[in-house]
Design an enzyme around this catalytic site. Sequence first.
Site, mmCIF file in Angstrom:
data_model
loop_
_atom_site.group_PDB
_atom_site.id
_atom_site.type_symbol
_atom_site.label_atom_id
_atom_site.label_comp_id
_atom_site.label_asym_id
_atom_site.label_seq_id
_atom_site.Cartn_x
_atom_site.Cartn_y
_atom_site.Cartn_z
ATOM 1 C CD GLU A 34 1.422 -10.722 2.199
ATOM 2 O OE1 GLU A 34 1.308 -9.529 1.859
ATOM 3 O OE2 GLU A 34 2.442 -11.405 2.012
ATOM 4 N NE ARG A 259 -3.102 2.496 4.040
ATOM 5 C CZ ARG A 259 -2.879 1.218 3.696
ATOM 6 N NH1 ARG A 259 -3.086 0.814 2.474
ATOM 7 N NH2 ARG A 259 -2.446 0.361 4.569
ATOM 8 C CE LYS A 269 -1.247 -7.081 7.287
ATOM 9 N NZ LYS A 269 -1.082 -7.901 6.125
HETATM 10 P P1 ATP Z 1 -0.260 -3.485 5.632
HETATM 11 O O1 ATP Z 1 0.564 -2.514 4.856
HETATM 12 O O2 ATP Z 1 -0.574 -3.060 7.001
HETATM 13 O O3 ATP Z 1 0.273 -4.878 5.539
HETATM 14 P P2 ATP Z 1 -2.025 -4.247 3.633
HETATM 15 O O4 ATP Z 1 -3.003 -3.448 2.884
HETATM 16 O O5 ATP Z 1 -0.834 -4.745 2.921
HETATM 17 O O6 ATP Z 1 -1.642 -3.455 4.912
HETATM 18 P P3 ATP Z 1 -3.469 -6.643 3.766
HETATM 19 O O7 ATP Z 1 -3.287 -7.782 4.677
HETATM 20 O O8 ATP Z 1 -3.148 -6.832 2.344
HETATM 21 O O9 ATP Z 1 -2.663 -5.461 4.366
HETATM 22 O O10 ATP Z 1 -4.916 -6.005 3.927
HETATM 23 C C1 ATP Z 1 -6.131 -6.675 3.956
HETATM 24 C C2 ATP Z 1 -7.216 -5.677 3.655
HETATM 25 O O11 ATP Z 1 -7.220 -4.638 4.616
HETATM 26 C C3 ATP Z 1 -6.993 -5.042 2.299
HETATM 27 O O12 ATP Z 1 -8.194 -5.079 1.592
HETATM 28 C C4 ATP Z 1 -6.562 -3.648 2.631
HETATM 29 O O13 ATP Z 1 -6.982 -2.756 1.655
HETATM 30 C C5 ATP Z 1 -7.237 -3.385 3.982
HETATM 31 N N1 ATP Z 1 -6.474 -2.404 4.766
HETATM 32 C C6 ATP Z 1 -5.197 -2.483 5.177
HETATM 33 N N2 ATP Z 1 -4.822 -1.366 5.818
HETATM 34 C C7 ATP Z 1 -5.892 -0.533 5.813
HETATM 35 C C8 ATP Z 1 -6.139 0.782 6.334
HETATM 36 N N3 ATP Z 1 -5.212 1.479 6.969
HETATM 37 N N4 ATP Z 1 -7.373 1.309 6.140
HETATM 38 C C9 ATP Z 1 -8.320 0.606 5.518
HETATM 39 N N5 ATP Z 1 -8.152 -0.623 5.011
HETATM 40 C C10 ATP Z 1 -6.955 -1.201 5.147
HETATM 41 MG MG MG Z 2 0.324 -6.087 2.293
#
Ligand code: ATP
Ligand code: MG
Length: 550
Positions: A34, A259, A269
Amino acid sequence: MEINNSTSNFIKNIVKEDIDSGKHKEIITRFPPEPNGYLHIGHAKSIVLNFELADEFKGKTNLRFDDTNPIKEDTEYVESIKDDVKWLGFKWDELYFASDYFEDMYDKAKLLIKKGKAYVCDLTADDMKEYRGTLTEPGKESPYRNRSVEENLNLFEKMKDGNFKDGEKVLRAKIDMDSPNMNMRDPIIYRISHTSHHNTLNKWCIYPMYDFAHPLEDAIEGITHSICTLEFEDHRPLYDWVVKECEMKSVPRQIEFARLNITNTVMSKRKLKLLVDEKVVDGWDDPRMPTIAGLRRRGYTSQAIRNFCRAIGVAKANSLVDSQMLDHFIREDLMPKVSRTMAVLRPLKLVITNYPKDQVEMLDIENNGDDPKAGIRKVPFSREIYIEQDDFMENPPKKYHRLYLGNEVRLKGAYFVKCNDVIKDEAGNVTEIHCTYDLDTKSGSGFTGRKVKGTIHWVDANMAKKAEFRLYEPLILDHEDGDEGKHFLEQINPNSMEIVEGFVEPFMKCAKTQDKFQLVRHGYFNVDERSTEDKLVLNRIVSLKSSFKL
Ligand code: ATP
Ligand code: MG
């Protein structure tokens, strides 16, 4: 050395089975961030996993921006994410935006309405929460659940046309208010938000929810294996429901993995944005940030990050990785590659009183004592040099073998010097020390007359280049992402950065941003973009040694 990436993991096994059984000829994975912030090291794990999986099976990987929530998204983030994926060393096959599918998603929502599988609901957010029930109690059906198809189609169109305010109505999937899985209790699939979108601007005022949008995005692109983190395991029945009820031709399979969590590191983020907004750090690329941009500026290499991501592996259970493991990989990557050089971080002037006043010698110093092939460099040496303040002590403890009054040490690559006199300011601080050198003891001359126990490094006081060294400690004390109990802003380390002023060898005058060096005894450093003609700014990537064992 690249770590062999043919090691197996449960996701590879699934993919292999799907290929062997003929279910898929070609696999397609995706990385779906995102664009609401910069990528962090956790995303790197997902990137490495998705791209290398496709690579190994000769498939494809899309980069898809999951931009269905206009409030938090921005093109600045889109651009940074593209840069970071490229910098990590990966090339996507196709670049997509979820917002490109808004029209299709809208049609699919109408299809659900027509099938009696979705309805417009007027409950307030609070009521809806109450109607949802709990893990132990079933939910209650909304009084709007049995609206006719015509009424629902009509209201949904009015939602789209902007006839209602934010929150006034939502579209919900009609599934099962008694389901033990809360996600299946008539989840919201569309909401009203009168917000301009970074891509579609003001075209839409209704936006699909993640649980509805994501499976459709995957199916539209023909993604075969949709890899996501463990929190989505309970959403999988809904994911499958959406794909089936929307009659998607291509059926993706969601697979969850753990994760990445790292000690003393926050990775969401949302939290990282708070650090930027509250000015705890100096932007998303502050070298203390676990963002890809921050790690790059600190001096981590993409190779080290990839090796780290491969080594932590892919598991089905959440775990916490020690941050020293990442440090291990950066040392391993840089050790054979970068020049070694001397730098004095906290300088103390040393005057060699018996050295001719106007003489400058160019000494041959080995670039790497462990590797003769690394060659030699010429280092100027004269009557005045700088040494580290803590390489001299007025009242040394036992076993201190560096300089003190009357003691003799070797200046690395130069001569033995003996300390005879100490100059102090009015406050009694040592400002300068006076030594004599012995011409016969020149390094490489084969001198065997006597031995000294200490060797210290130095730089020439007149020729050295000024430098600022930025030394880092963890930004966060005792906090991991899972620690929801503790407010992480209270866990900020007040000493996460120390700036010291010193000197580097003259040859580093031509160093450019992103050049990396091993500074003898101090660790690995990266040239920061803030460097100027007069002063080099160096970020310490990592110190030389740690006790960490893989
Ligand atoms: P954040 O909470 O940091 O915004 P998110 O999962 O909401 O993380 P996205 O932009 O939706 O962030 O993530 C893109 C991809 O990265 C998704 O497939 C997510 O599962 C993966 N991802 C995000 N954080 C991690 C992590 N700590 N370890 C492994 N994969 C991750
Ligand atoms: Mg997110």
